[in-house]
Scaffold this motif. Structure first.
Motif, mmCIF file in Angstrom:
data_model
loop_
_atom_site.group_PDB
_atom_site.id
_atom_site.type_symbol
_atom_site.label_atom_id
_atom_site.label_comp_id
_atom_site.label_asym_id
_atom_site.label_seq_id
_atom_site.Cartn_x
_atom_site.Cartn_y
_atom_site.Cartn_z
ATOM 1 N N THR A 4 -39.344 12.248 20.115
ATOM 2 C CA THR A 4 -38.445 11.206 19.629
ATOM 3 C C THR A 4 -37.511 11.789 18.583
ATOM 4 O OG1 THR A 4 -40.138 9.520 19.997
ATOM 5 C CG2 THR A 4 -38.320 8.946 18.539
ATOM 6 N N LEU A 5 -36.215 11.570 18.777
ATOM 7 C CA LEU A 5 -35.231 12.072 17.829
ATOM 8 C C LEU A 5 -35.308 11.260 16.545
ATOM 9 C CD1 LEU A 5 -33.054 14.296 17.976
ATOM 10 C CD2 LEU A 5 -31.410 12.505 18.530
ATOM 11 N N ARG A 6 -35.380 11.961 15.431
ATOM 12 C CA ARG A 6 -35.471 11.301 14.128
ATOM 13 C C ARG A 6 -34.125 11.348 13.410
ATOM 14 N NH1 ARG A 6 -41.240 13.650 11.765
ATOM 15 N NH2 ARG A 6 -42.560 12.809 13.429
ATOM 16 N N PRO A 7 -33.925 10.491 12.426
ATOM 17 C CA PRO A 7 -32.689 10.573 11.641
ATOM 18 C C PRO A 7 -32.518 11.954 11.014
ATOM 19 C CG PRO A 7 -33.778 8.482 11.230
ATOM 20 C CD PRO A 7 -34.738 9.310 12.042
ATOM 21 N N LEU A 8 -31.268 12.358 10.862
ATOM 22 C CA LEU A 8 -30.933 13.671 10.317
ATOM 23 C C LEU A 8 -30.061 13.464 9.088
ATOM 24 C CD1 LEU A 8 -31.005 16.813 10.903
ATOM 25 C CD2 LEU A 8 -28.760 16.465 11.984
ATOM 26 N N ARG A 9 -30.502 14.012 7.966
ATOM 27 C CA ARG A 9 -29.718 13.873 6.735
ATOM 28 C C ARG A 9 -28.734 15.033 6.615
ATOM 29 N NH1 ARG A 9 -32.356 11.644 1.312
ATOM 30 N NH2 ARG A 9 -32.360 9.872 2.774
ATOM 31 N N VAL A 10 -27.472 14.689 6.425
ATOM 32 C CA VAL A 10 -26.420 15.699 6.336
ATOM 33 C C VAL A 10 -25.649 15.522 5.034
ATOM 34 C CG1 VAL A 10 -26.169 15.787 8.848
ATOM 35 C CG2 VAL A 10 -24.688 14.266 7.514
ATOM 36 N N ALA A 11 -24.990 16.591 4.619
ATOM 37 C CA ALA A 11 -24.129 16.545 3.443
ATOM 38 C C ALA A 11 -22.768 17.120 3.799
ATOM 39 C CB ALA A 11 -24.740 17.335 2.290
#
Length: 282
Positions: A4-11
């Motif tokens: 399952t693809l999880r949220p990805l935190r980006v900057a």
């Protein structure tokens, strides 16, 4: 069983870049990466030509870099230590198969969490004075981080709807587009990348150069756009600064289902008819 693809935190990070000073710009990049990692970012995107400087005076063969340049080691170490992926713009020197011919590309360097540096993408749509020094890229590219396919573009690429569209059609759920917009062009900057998000129902991560570099002033404006084209945050002209956001696969799926532009886009608009309904007035 599929993962399952999880949220990805980006900057999307920004700062001033020093024209032609790779060491100084790497040091600034390390600071930005460390700060973004403190906020939990997994991917940190830095502006166009950030490591070289966006200044034609800095576009010289001796000021270009390569993925194995030892001067990049502080940035590689930061990526390793903080387990982040870094995407940063640079002028890259490329050799031909026999090692003799050289060309220079306006590229994205990608530093993975193991500290390995690659240059997977060269800007395809060169703008104005860039053409005098850089050779255009020949193909698109994406990177995959934690199952997320992330399309790559650089500044002017994002002004062409088909560029982000090609990434989305190939499976990208987000489009990373480091850029450098001069002061006074904010109206275009804030339109293009929001539109690319809305066009495709994907996230767009825009990292904009800010401050003065060489003889030019840049407007920053780093932002992350959601799949409906709304800015989740914008950095203005502050230096240094970053916008941190979570990319949510559920939101991508929802928007693409409710606004299926990709599905409904016609493969061809056919020919064109022209009917004169009124002649010139006497």
């Amino acid at each position: 069983m599929p993962v399952t693809l999880r949220p990805l935190r980006v900057a999307a990070a920004q700062a001033e870049s020093v024209a032609g000073d790779l060491d100084a710009n790497v040091a600034t990049a390390v600071h930005l990466v460390s700060a973004a990692a403190d906020w939990g970012a997994r991917v940190v995107v830095l502006p166009e030509l950030f490591l070289t400087g966006y200044s034609p005076q800095a576009w010289l063969p001796e000021l270009t870099t390569t993925p194995d340049d030892p001067r990049l080691e502080p940035l590689a170490s930061a990526a390793r230590e903080r387990a982040v992926v870094v995407v940063a713009g640079a002028a890259v020197r490329r050799s031909g198969p026999d090692g003799s011919a050289q060309r220079f590309t306006l590229s994205l360097l990608v530093v993975d969490e193991a500290g390995e540096v690659t240059a997977p993408y060269d800007k395809q749509h060169l703008f104005d004075t860039e053409r005098a020094f850089f050779a255009p890229g020949a193909q698109g590219a994406s990177i995959v981080v934690d199952g997320w396919e992330l399309g790559l573009g650089v500044c002017y690429d994002g002004c062409f709807p088909e560029h982000a569209r090609a990434a989305a059609e190939d499976g990208a759920r987000a489009y990373l587009c480091p850029s450098a917009y001069v002061a006074g062009s904010e109206h275009r900057r804030d339109l293009y990348y929001a539109a690319r998000a809305l066009d495709n129902g994907i996230y767009v991560v825009f990292a904009g150069l800010t401050g003065r570099c060489g003889g030019l002033d840049f407007s920053g404006g780093s932002a992350v756009y959601d799949p409906e084209g709304r800015a989740l945050g914008r950095a203005g002209i502050i230096s240094p600064a970053a916008v941190v956001a979570d990319l949510d696969p559920v939101e991508v799926a929802r928007v693409q289902a409710e606004n299926p532009i990709a599905r409904d886009r016609l493969g061809s608009l056919g020919g064109r008819s022209r009917v004169v309904v009124a002649g010139p007035r006497p």
